[in-house]
Design an enzyme around this catalytic site. Structure first.
Site, PDB file in Angstrom:
ATOM      1  N   ASP A   1       0.831  -1.211   0.000  1.00 55.30           N
ATOM      2  CA  ASP A   1       0.000   0.000   0.000  1.00 55.30           C
ATOM      3  C   ASP A   1       0.864   1.259   0.000  1.00 55.30           C
ATOM      4  OD1 ASP A   1      -2.357   1.412  -0.006  1.00 55.30           O
ATOM      5  OD2 ASP A   1      -2.765   1.158   2.131  1.00 55.30           O
TER       6      ASP A   1
ATOM      7  N   ARG B   1       0.096   7.761  -2.527  1.00 53.99           N
ATOM      8  CA  ARG B   1       0.674   8.823  -1.688  1.00 53.99           C
ATOM      9  C   ARG B   1       2.128   9.093  -2.070  1.00 53.99           C
ATOM     10  NH1 ARG B   1      -1.263   6.046   3.632  1.00 53.99           N
ATOM     11  NH2 ARG B   1      -1.870   4.494   2.067  1.00 53.99           N
TER      12      ARG B   1
ATOM     13  N   ASN C   1     -10.898  -2.445  -5.383  1.00 52.08           N
ATOM     14  CA  ASN C   1     -10.131  -1.503  -6.204  1.00 52.08           C
ATOM     15  C   ASN C   1     -10.755  -1.304  -7.593  1.00 52.08           C
ATOM     16  OD1 ASN C   1      -6.894  -2.574  -4.876  1.00 52.08           O
ATOM     17  ND2 ASN C   1      -8.162  -0.851  -4.235  1.00 52.08           N
TER      18      ASN C   1
HETATM   19  C1  IPE Z   1      -5.362  -2.682  -0.165  1.00 49.62           C
HETATM   20  O1  IPE Z   1      -5.058  -1.357  -0.348  1.00 49.62           O
HETATM   21  C2  IPE Z   1      -5.335  -3.380  -1.494  1.00 49.62           C
HETATM   22  C3  IPE Z   1      -4.024  -3.530  -2.090  1.00 49.62           C
HETATM   23  C4  IPE Z   1      -2.893  -3.198  -1.574  1.00 49.62           C
HETATM   24  C5  IPE Z   1      -4.036  -4.131  -3.392  1.00 49.62           C
HETATM   25  P1  IPE Z   1      -6.204  -0.235  -0.447  1.00 49.62           P
HETATM   26  O2  IPE Z   1      -5.514   1.064  -0.613  1.00 49.62           O
HETATM   27  O3  IPE Z   1      -7.180  -0.614  -1.494  1.00 49.62           O
HETATM   28  O4  IPE Z   1      -6.908  -0.382   0.971  1.00 49.62           O
HETATM   29  P2  IPE Z   1      -7.803   0.672   1.787  1.00 49.62           P
HETATM   30  O5  IPE Z   1      -8.860   1.160   0.850  1.00 49.62           O
HETATM   31  O6  IPE Z   1      -6.912   1.777   2.232  1.00 49.62           O
HETATM   32  O7  IPE Z   1      -8.343  -0.122   2.937  1.00 49.62           O
HETATM   33  C1  IPE Z   2      -1.603   0.304  -3.327  1.00 52.41           C
HETATM   34  O1  IPE Z   2      -1.387   1.667  -3.351  1.00 52.41           O
HETATM   35  C2  IPE Z   2      -1.850  -0.262  -4.697  1.00 52.41           C
HETATM   36  C3  IPE Z   2      -3.251  -0.628  -4.952  1.00 52.41           C
HETATM   37  C4  IPE Z   2      -4.206  -0.630  -4.080  1.00 52.41           C
HETATM   38  C5  IPE Z   2      -3.580  -1.008  -6.308  1.00 52.41           C
HETATM   39  P1  IPE Z   2      -2.579   2.711  -3.313  1.00 52.41           P
HETATM   40  O2  IPE Z   2      -2.936   3.056  -4.715  1.00 52.41           O
HETATM   41  O3  IPE Z   2      -3.700   2.228  -2.480  1.00 52.41           O
HETATM   42  O4  IPE Z   2      -1.869   3.932  -2.631  1.00 52.41           O
HETATM   43  P2  IPE Z   2      -2.518   4.957  -1.595  1.00 52.41           P
HETATM   44  O5  IPE Z   2      -3.057   4.161  -0.456  1.00 52.41           O
HETATM   45  O6  IPE Z   2      -3.587   5.704  -2.328  1.00 52.41           O
HETATM   46  O7  IPE Z   2      -1.381   5.828  -1.189  1.00 52.41           O
HETATM   47 MG    MG Z   3      -4.109   2.406  -0.495  1.00 56.18          MG
END
Ligand code: IPE
Ligand code: IPE
Ligand code: MG
Length: 256
Positions: free
Chosen positions: A30, A34, A78
């Site tokens: 994750d 950001r 997602n």
């Molecule tokens: C969890 O991350 C899913 C993956 C890393 C693929 P998200 O960014 O989707 O999770 P939430 O929404 O912050 O819980």
């Molecule tokens: C994790 O990074 C990757 C996926 C969930 C596909 P994010 O895209 O959730 O990154 P943040 O949480 O918005 O920073």
């Molecule tokens: Mg995320």
């Protein structure tokens, strides 16, 4: 003669590590968005940088002798992100499969994608299926990539298949135990994660391996996924090594 593994990792750092190595490591990758936003970049740039961290962690785990590495790449939820981000991520998966194919095979890594792959494009499904087949006999490490994956969705899909098998008379409801149930999950009865790592500081599991992480140790780091490297991985492993896994028993029972 087996060829030497092709690794791009910091071998000196990994070789010096003397601590515990979990057999199954699962990672909620994750913080890509950001990471990009902090740099004034588009979110997709963060996902691209995240792909480099994937290679580093895959090859570090392979080097250290991890048996199974599960990476959470894209959740069922997602799909609800803006269409440009979803299609950008799908393109990145396609590129990853093409670009990493040779390295995964040379390093004798077996790829298994877990999740509702029916929602992926036919092209991506074919590319995944082909590499799964090509790598099926590799036994140095299993790389499970969770794409279009949700823990609740997985449990429901397993329940439907179990109910059908019971209705067909192929399965006796009284014989459904944890082992049987586990075989119907996307993870097909493979061992549960010993360690779950989540990057970017969020303290939640976000629908990841809900059945399988019942007794996994959790390591949460503020590091954003694209910045996660060998040193962070070793820090997570040594944190894991300091835990006492009790599985419901008392500390005395476990230490004796
Ligand atoms: C969890 O991350 C899913 C993956 C890393 C693929 P998200 O960014 O989707 O999770 P939430 O929404 O912050 O819980
Ligand atoms: C994790 O990074 C990757 C996926 C969930 C596909 P994010 O895209 O959730 O990154 P943040 O949480 O918005 O920073
Ligand atoms: Mg995320």
């Amino acid at each position: 003669m087996a060829s030497a593994p092709q690794l791009t990792v910091n071998e000196a750092l990994l070789a010096a590590y003397q601590g515990a190595i979990p057999s199954h490591v699962a990672v909620i990758m994750d913080g890509n968005g950001r990471w990009a936003q902090e740099r004034g970049m588009m979110r997709l740039k963060g996902h691209r940088a995240g792909a480099d961290a994937v290679r580093c962690v895959v090859e570090s785990c392979r080097y250290l002798g991890v048996d199974i590495l599960t990476l959470y790449a894209f959740s069922s939820q997602n799909w609800g992100r803006p269409v440009e981000e979803v299609s950008g991520l799908m393109t990145l998966f396609d590129i990853y499969i093409k670009k990493e194919r040779k390295r995964l095979l040379e390093n004798e890594i077996r790829l298994q994608v877990i999740g509702d792959r029916g929602r992926l494009s036919k092209k991506l499904q074919r590319a995944i299926g082909k590499l799964e087949e090509e790598s099926a006999h590799n036994d140095k490490m299993i790389l499970q990539v969770a794409v279009s994956y949700g823990g609740r969705e997985e449990i429901l899909a397993a329940t439907r298949r179990i109910a059908r098998a019971a209705a067909d008379g192929a399965l006796d409801p009284d014989e459904i135990d944890e082992e049987t149930f586990g075989r119907f999950l996307y993870t097909e009865g493979r061992p549960d994660p010993d360690l779950v790592i989540r990057t970017s500081g969020e303290c939640r599991v976000s629908n990841f391996l809900l059945w399988q992480i019942a007794y996994s140790e959790l390591h949460i780091t503020d590091t954003l996924w694209p910045d996660f490297d060998e040193a962070h991985l070793l820090a997570a492993f040594s944190d894991f090594g300091n835990r006492q896994r009790r599985f419901g028993k008392t500390a005395d029972q476990v230490s004796s």
